[in-house]
Design an enzyme around this catalytic site. Structure first.
Site, PDB file in Angstrom:
ATOM      1  N   GLY A  20      -2.224  -0.981   8.800  1.00  0.00           N
ATOM      2  CA  GLY A  20      -1.938  -0.807  10.235  1.00  0.00           C
ATOM      3  C   GLY A  20      -1.741  -2.174  10.869  1.00  0.00           C
ATOM      4  O   GLY A  20      -1.998  -3.215  10.241  1.00  0.00           O
ATOM      5  N   SER A  22      -2.069  -5.545  13.267  1.00  0.00           N
ATOM      6  CA  SER A  22      -3.191  -6.404  13.640  1.00  0.00           C
ATOM      7  C   SER A  22      -3.858  -5.792  14.876  1.00  0.00           C
ATOM      8  O   SER A  22      -3.170  -5.361  15.800  1.00  0.00           O
ATOM      9  CB  SER A  22      -2.671  -7.805  13.968  1.00  0.00           C
ATOM     10  OG  SER A  22      -3.728  -8.617  14.413  1.00  0.00           O
ATOM     11  N   GLY A  23      -5.156  -5.699  14.861  1.00  0.00           N
ATOM     12  CA  GLY A  23      -5.871  -5.102  15.997  1.00  0.00           C
ATOM     13  C   GLY A  23      -5.934  -3.588  15.946  1.00  0.00           C
ATOM     14  O   GLY A  23      -6.478  -2.949  16.843  1.00  0.00           O
ATOM     15  N   GLY A  25      -7.666  -1.818  13.931  1.00  0.00           N
ATOM     16  CA  GLY A  25      -9.040  -1.387  13.684  1.00  0.00           C
ATOM     17  C   GLY A  25      -9.441  -1.390  12.230  1.00  0.00           C
ATOM     18  O   GLY A  25     -10.495  -0.865  11.862  1.00  0.00           O
ATOM     19  N   LYS A  26      -8.645  -2.037  11.384  1.00  0.00           N
ATOM     20  CA  LYS A  26      -8.892  -1.994   9.947  1.00  0.00           C
ATOM     21  C   LYS A  26     -10.235  -2.616   9.568  1.00  0.00           C
ATOM     22  O   LYS A  26     -11.017  -2.024   8.828  1.00  0.00           O
ATOM     23  CB  LYS A  26      -7.758  -2.722   9.186  1.00  0.00           C
ATOM     24  CG  LYS A  26      -6.376  -2.123   9.447  1.00  0.00           C
ATOM     25  CD  LYS A  26      -5.275  -2.903   8.746  1.00  0.00           C
ATOM     26  CE  LYS A  26      -5.115  -4.327   9.217  1.00  0.00           C
ATOM     27  NZ  LYS A  26      -4.725  -4.474  10.639  1.00  0.00           N
ATOM     28  N   SER A  94      -0.628  -5.106   5.459  1.00  0.00           N
ATOM     29  CA  SER A  94       0.277  -4.637   4.384  1.00  0.00           C
ATOM     30  C   SER A  94       1.457  -3.845   4.964  1.00  0.00           C
ATOM     31  O   SER A  94       1.552  -2.633   4.774  1.00  0.00           O
ATOM     32  CB  SER A  94      -0.480  -3.825   3.326  1.00  0.00           C
ATOM     33  OG  SER A  94      -1.409  -2.920   3.861  1.00  0.00           O
TER      34      SER A  94
HETATM   35  P1  ADP Z   1      -7.687  -5.241  12.539  1.00  0.00           P
HETATM   36  O1  ADP Z   1      -8.665  -5.525  11.430  1.00  0.00           O
HETATM   37  O2  ADP Z   1      -6.841  -4.026  12.257  1.00  0.00           O
HETATM   38  O3  ADP Z   1      -6.868  -6.421  12.948  1.00  0.00           O
HETATM   39  P2  ADP Z   1     -10.059  -5.139  14.215  1.00  0.00           P
HETATM   40  O4  ADP Z   1     -10.945  -4.212  13.437  1.00  0.00           O
HETATM   41  O5  ADP Z   1     -10.299  -6.614  14.084  1.00  0.00           O
HETATM   42  O6  ADP Z   1      -8.519  -4.795  13.842  1.00  0.00           O
HETATM   43  O7  ADP Z   1     -10.090  -4.757  15.763  1.00  0.00           O
HETATM   44  C1  ADP Z   1      -9.947  -3.436  16.212  1.00  0.00           C
HETATM   45  C2  ADP Z   1     -10.593  -3.211  17.595  1.00  0.00           C
HETATM   46  O8  ADP Z   1     -10.452  -1.820  17.912  1.00  0.00           O
HETATM   47  C3  ADP Z   1     -12.081  -3.518  17.623  1.00  0.00           C
HETATM   48  O9  ADP Z   1     -12.362  -4.148  18.856  1.00  0.00           O
HETATM   49  C4  ADP Z   1     -12.732  -2.115  17.550  1.00  0.00           C
HETATM   50  O10 ADP Z   1     -13.986  -2.055  18.173  1.00  0.00           O
HETATM   51  C5  ADP Z   1     -11.703  -1.248  18.279  1.00  0.00           C
HETATM   52  N1  ADP Z   1     -11.764   0.175  17.922  1.00  0.00           N
HETATM   53  C6  ADP Z   1     -11.860   1.206  18.782  1.00  0.00           C
HETATM   54  N2  ADP Z   1     -11.914   2.393  18.169  1.00  0.00           N
HETATM   55  C7  ADP Z   1     -11.850   2.129  16.842  1.00  0.00           C
HETATM   56  C8  ADP Z   1     -11.860   2.965  15.672  1.00  0.00           C
HETATM   57  N3  ADP Z   1     -11.941   4.307  15.733  1.00  0.00           N
HETATM   58  N4  ADP Z   1     -11.771   2.366  14.462  1.00  0.00           N
HETATM   59  C9  ADP Z   1     -11.671   1.012  14.375  1.00  0.00           C
HETATM   60  N5  ADP Z   1     -11.652   0.162  15.456  1.00  0.00           N
HETATM   61  C10 ADP Z   1     -11.742   0.713  16.691  1.00  0.00           C
END
Ligand code: ADP
Length: 185
Positions: A20, A22-23, A25-26, A94
């Site tokens: 997914g 960036s941002g 939620g991974k 990815s």
């Molecule tokens: P990524 O790793 O995809 O770049 P992050 O995990 O660093 O994303 O950030 C995702 C943001 O979304 C966090 O602030 C997290 O708390 C928020 N968020 C809200 N709901 C969810 C969910 N169901 N699953 C994952 N993250 C979530």
């Protein structure tokens, strides 16, 4: 007379592949799933952009070719860790379908669970957890997925997560459900 060999443990482990923007939620989801797995007594490891790019792939950038090589390395490491009995959670943008498919082929279809964090660009950009979208919009950061580099959503993920409408705990519970059904073959 030959003695019979000990019964082999047939329980095998799985690679959860979180993809997914960036941002999306991974990392948050990967960490929550890792906590849930450990609580259930299953050893696991999270491979994400931070720990991979600081070491194994520190020589790589974000061109298409470098992203491809990064995914290839991660898939190989995930395969080794899985062989060692760990459930591996890969949390990487990815962005390219062909590379995720190559990872699936390398790891083996039966041990590869693709999970799509279907967070809209507007939501991920609004979160801007690491300030990267701001940098990408200003041109400071090139080849940023969703801005000036494409993201190809999975066509048939095992699970799609909508992070705008559920908490990380709820999302992790859905991952654990899929893992219980598909993860122990
Ligand atoms: P990524 O790793 O995809 O770049 P992050 O995990 O660093 O994303 O950030 C995702 C943001 O979304 C966090 O602030 C997290 O708390 C928020 N968020 C809200 N709901 C969810 C969910 N169901 N699953 C994952 N993250 C979530």
């Amino acid at each position: 007379m030959a003695r019979s060999l000990p019964t082999e443990n047939t329980k095998t482990t799985t690679v959860l592949w979180l993809t997914g923007l960036s941002g999306a939620g991974k990392t948050t989801l990967a960490d929550q799933v890792a906590r849930d797995l450990r609580a259930a007594g299953q050893a696991c490891f999270v491979l994400d952009g931070d720990n991979v790019r600081k070491g194994l792939s520190q020589d790589l950038g974000f061109s298409d070719a470098d992203r491809t090589e990064n995914i290839r390395r991660v898939a190989e490491v995930a395969k080794l860790m899985r062989d060692a009995g760990l459930t591996v959670i890969v949390a990487l943008i990815s962005p390219f379908r062909a590379e995720r498919d190559a990872a699936r082929t390398s790891i083996g279809n039966d041990h590869f669970i693709e999970i799509y964090l279907d967070t809209p660009l507007a939501v991920a950009e609004q979160r801007d957890v690491k300030g990267l979208y701001k940098k990408a919009r200003s041109g400071e950061l090139k080849n940023f997925t969703g801005i000036d580099s494409p993201y190809e959503p999975p066509l048939a993920p095992a699970l799609t997560i909508h992070t705008e409408t559920e908490t990380p705990q709820q999302s992790a519970a859905r991952v654990m459900q899929v893992l219980n059904v598909k993860g122990n073959r």
